[in-house]
Write an enzyme that holds these catalytic residues in place. Structure first.
Site, PDB file in Angstrom:
ATOM      1  N   GLN A   1     -63.634  23.048  97.280  1.00  0.00           N
ATOM      2  CA  GLN A   1     -62.179  23.116  97.170  1.00  0.00           C
ATOM      3  C   GLN A   1     -61.668  24.481  96.736  1.00  0.00           C
ATOM      4  OE1 GLN A   1     -62.149  19.186  94.867  1.00  0.00           O
ATOM      5  NE2 GLN A   1     -60.168  19.141  95.885  1.00  0.00           N
TER       6      GLN A   1
ATOM      7  N   HIS B   1     -70.409  17.302  94.376  1.00  0.00           N
ATOM      8  CA  HIS B   1     -69.016  16.877  94.521  1.00  0.00           C
ATOM      9  C   HIS B   1     -68.716  16.719  96.010  1.00  0.00           C
ATOM     10  CE1 HIS B   1     -64.908  16.878  92.414  1.00  0.00           C
ATOM     11  NE2 HIS B   1     -64.667  16.561  93.680  1.00  0.00           N
TER      12      HIS B   1
ATOM     13  N   ASN C   1     -70.141  13.430  91.245  1.00  0.00           N
ATOM     14  CA  ASN C   1     -68.716  13.176  91.078  1.00  0.00           C
ATOM     15  C   ASN C   1     -68.292  12.044  92.004  1.00  0.00           C
ATOM     16  OD1 ASN C   1     -65.830  14.232  90.214  1.00  0.00           O
ATOM     17  ND2 ASN C   1     -65.738  13.864  92.407  1.00  0.00           N
ATOM     18  N   GLU C   2     -67.795  10.964  91.420  1.00  0.00           N
ATOM     19  CA  GLU C   2     -67.198   9.848  92.160  1.00  0.00           C
ATOM     20  C   GLU C   2     -68.075   9.326  93.298  1.00  0.00           C
ATOM     21  OE1 GLU C   2     -62.487  10.853  91.344  1.00  0.00           O
ATOM     22  OE2 GLU C   2     -63.310  11.243  93.343  1.00  0.00           O
TER      23      GLU C   2
ATOM     24  N   TYR D   1     -56.420   8.514  87.132  1.00  0.00           N
ATOM     25  CA  TYR D   1     -55.160   8.971  87.701  1.00  0.00           C
ATOM     26  C   TYR D   1     -54.065   7.912  87.680  1.00  0.00           C
ATOM     27  CZ  TYR D   1     -57.508  13.100  89.688  1.00  0.00           C
ATOM     28  OH  TYR D   1     -58.192  14.278  89.859  1.00  0.00           O
TER      29      TYR D   1
ATOM     30  N   GLU E   1     -61.280  14.230  84.995  1.00  0.00           N
ATOM     31  CA  GLU E   1     -60.143  14.597  85.848  1.00  0.00           C
ATOM     32  C   GLU E   1     -58.942  13.760  85.446  1.00  0.00           C
ATOM     33  OE1 GLU E   1     -60.663  14.418  90.084  1.00  0.00           O
ATOM     34  OE2 GLU E   1     -62.624  15.414  90.019  1.00  0.00           O
TER      35      GLU E   1
ATOM     36  N   TRP F   1     -56.981  18.097  86.039  1.00  0.00           N
ATOM     37  CA  TRP F   1     -57.190  18.399  87.458  1.00  0.00           C
ATOM     38  C   TRP F   1     -55.860  18.808  88.069  1.00  0.00           C
ATOM     39  CZ3 TRP F   1     -61.516  18.892  90.360  1.00  0.00           C
ATOM     40  CH2 TRP F   1     -61.307  19.117  91.723  1.00  0.00           C
TER      41      TRP F   1
ATOM     42  N   GLU G   1     -57.374  20.107  99.230  1.00  0.00           N
ATOM     43  CA  GLU G   1     -57.383  18.726  98.739  1.00  0.00           C
ATOM     44  C   GLU G   1     -57.864  17.771  99.832  1.00  0.00           C
ATOM     45  OE1 GLU G   1     -57.361  15.566  96.417  1.00  0.00           O
ATOM     46  OE2 GLU G   1     -57.274  17.643  95.749  1.00  0.00           O
ATOM     47  N   TRP G   2     -59.122  17.984 100.263  1.00  0.00           N
ATOM     48  CA  TRP G   2     -59.814  17.072 101.163  1.00  0.00           C
ATOM     49  C   TRP G   2     -58.993  16.733 102.413  1.00  0.00           C
ATOM     50  CZ3 TRP G   2     -64.289  18.216  99.666  1.00  0.00           C
ATOM     51  CH2 TRP G   2     -64.601  18.335  98.301  1.00  0.00           C
TER      52      TRP G   2
ATOM     53  N   PHE H   1     -52.342  20.054  93.392  1.00  0.00           N
ATOM     54  CA  PHE H   1     -52.701  19.479  92.093  1.00  0.00           C
ATOM     55  C   PHE H   1     -52.796  20.521  90.981  1.00  0.00           C
ATOM     56  CE2 PHE H   1     -54.022  15.660  94.388  1.00  0.00           C
ATOM     57  CZ  PHE H   1     -53.818  14.654  93.449  1.00  0.00           C
TER      58      PHE H   1
END
Length: 504
Positions: free
Chosen positions: A57, A158, A203-204, A343, A414, A461, A468-469, A477
């Protein structure tokens, strides 16, 4: 003449001051109750405040510096996958501007920086040959962070699997990934661990399983109806299982080979949206708990208890992989701390459970998402359609982990909100909604800590507007505005809010 020169000088000083205020953005923002009673001193003594990014990113230099392609490079370069057909080839160019970014963190009073290492920048083919130019970049970044008094928190993965491993082995569907990831992690521990004391493996991983193998929107774009093939009812569970085994293997390697000498810790980063029952009905209460089990419990139950949640075993049945006794022993207790990306929140509406034809991980939940109650929205919506601003969701998540999982050490890795892509620079800089977001979420986090939650740190974050993907550069962000024409950085009001809050 003297008076005239004095007047001219005064006018010049005022003009420069106005320009500085306009550029800073925050200086001209009204500041009633600016900090909302928050300060560094309001949190525990060793509590860490930082910002976060990820390699693809922000780094740029995607096809340079010896880096091999990742699955996200191939995905973003395929027309139609990302908004505006944008990609991370340049991103924010942190590869060349890391000193500028670290200096920004220092000026904003942050203690730490959470960033990720690009696996394919270290191993262009995912295994074998080492790219020393990539190693040098991360050495330089880590050394400069430490020189400026900022603690590195390093995430090993990530989303950005080396493309070579996807092509050669089928990526996370292959149990061999545990060995491959452990060798990559071992190299990083050996090379950077004399200076890095805070590690995260993944990550996630839930998001990878959900979007990459259930819904098929993200690489490798596999799902039941996807052109690339897949099975939304089985593959997400296989992928999650392999992530857990890979995490456990890497942590075991660190503990047996490096931890005694390096004195570091290794955790994992999990996403957790809060789920609140829509009503007091038995069905809604059960739906909210089921959602928590299928979301955070999918990973935390094995990590804390050594097995998947009972409701998942009951509903998913033989589609849910099983741990051998040895695997369960390795996975249980394999996180020194838990990173939580928090979030948003939603209400859950339930139904009478039934044994249905398996279609997907998402359908297995047997719940309905609701975003309003009695006509009142759960919270205002940010730019992203999934992101409702619900500060009490932060409290819900942290308090839930404390109560259900024995109060493990948690780091909020985040937390943030995004702005759309159609604002003026001045509007980006005057991000008062984001200031309110951080103030209200941190207030709820403090409440949970005051009630005994074992939270060791918080990372906003993100430091920078970045790639952003799926949204490309249309979602902002960052607490620092990036002009993607010039790559100049300009702190927003929210950045100055953190600076002021962390002064005391």
């Amino acid at each position: 003449m003297a008076a005239r020169r004095a007047n001219c000088a005064l006018v010049l000083v005022l003009a420069l001051a106005l320009l500085a205020a306009r550029d800073a953005g925050a200086a001209a923002v009204p500041k009633p109750n600016w900090l909302g009673g928050l300060s560094r001193a309001a949190f525990p003594k060793r509590f860490v405040f930082g910002t976060a990014t990820s390699a693809y990113q922000v780094e740029g230099m995607a096809a340079s510096g010896g880096r091999g392609p990742s699955i996200w490079d191939a995905f973003a370069h395929t027309p139609g996958n990302v908004a505006g057909n944008q990609n991370g080839d340049v991103a924010t160019d942190q590869y060349h501007r890391y000193k500028e970014d670290v200096n920004l963190m220092k000026s904003l009073n942050f203690d730490a920086y959470r960033f990720s290492i690009s696996w394919s920048r270290i191993f262009p083919d995912g295994e074998g040959r080492v790219n020393q130019e990539g190693v040098a970049y991360y050495n330089n970044l880590i050394n400069y962070l430490l020189q400026k008094g900022i603690t590195p928190y390093v995430n090993l993965y990530h989303y950005d699997l080396p493309l070579a491993l996807e092509k050669k082995y089928g990526g996370w569907l292959n149990a061999k990934m545990a060995d491959l990831f452990t060798e990559y992690a071992d190299f990083c521990f050996k090379t950077f661990g004399n200076r890095v004391k805070h590690w995260f493996t993944f990550n996630e991983p839930r998001i990878v399983a959900l979007l990459g193998y259930d819904q098929g929107t993200n690489p490798p774009k596999r799902c039941t109806k996807c052109a690339a093939g897949g099975n939304s009812a089985t593959e997400p569970y296989i992928v999650a299982h392999n992530f857990l085994l890979s995490h456990a293997a890497a942590v075991a390697r660190y503990r047996t080979k490096y931890q005694a000498a390096q004195q570091g810790k290794v955790g994992i980063v999990l996403d957790f949206n809060w789920y609140e029952a829509l009503s007091n009905s038995t069905e809604d209460q059960a739906a909210a708990q089921r959602a928590r089990d299928f979301h955070i419990g999918w990973y935390l139950d094995p990590l804390i208890n050594g097995h998947y949640p009972q409701i998942m075993q009951d509903l998913v049945k033989d589609r849910l992989p099983k741990f051998t006794p040895e695997q369960a022993r390795l996975v249980k207790g394999s996180a020194d701390y838990i990173g939580i990306n928090q979030y948003t929140a939603s209400y859950m509406k339930g139904q009478q459970l039934m044994q249905q034809t398996p279609t997907s991980y998402s359908a297995d939940w047997q719940v309905t998402y609701v975003f309003a109650k009695n006509g009142k929205p759960i919270g205002p919506q940010a730019n992203s359609n999934w992101l409702y601003i619900v500060p009490w969701g932060m409290y819900g998540c942290v308090n839930y982990i404390k109560q259900k999982y024995g109060n493990p050490t948690v780091v909020i890795t985040e937390n943030g909100m995004d702005q759309p892509a159609n604002l003026s620079r001045d509007q980006y800089l005057r991000d008062t909604t984001r200031v309110h977001f951080y103030r209200s979420y941190l207030t709820q986090l403090k409440k949970a800590i005051d009630e005994g939650a074992n939270v060791a740190g918080y990372f906003a974050w993100s430091l920078l507007d970045n790639f952003e993907w799926l949204s490309g550069y249309t979602s902002k962000f960052g607490i620092v505005y990036v002009d993607f024409n010039t790559l100049e950085r300009h702190p927003k009001a929210s950045a100055y809010w953190f600076r002021d809050m962390l002064k005391h």
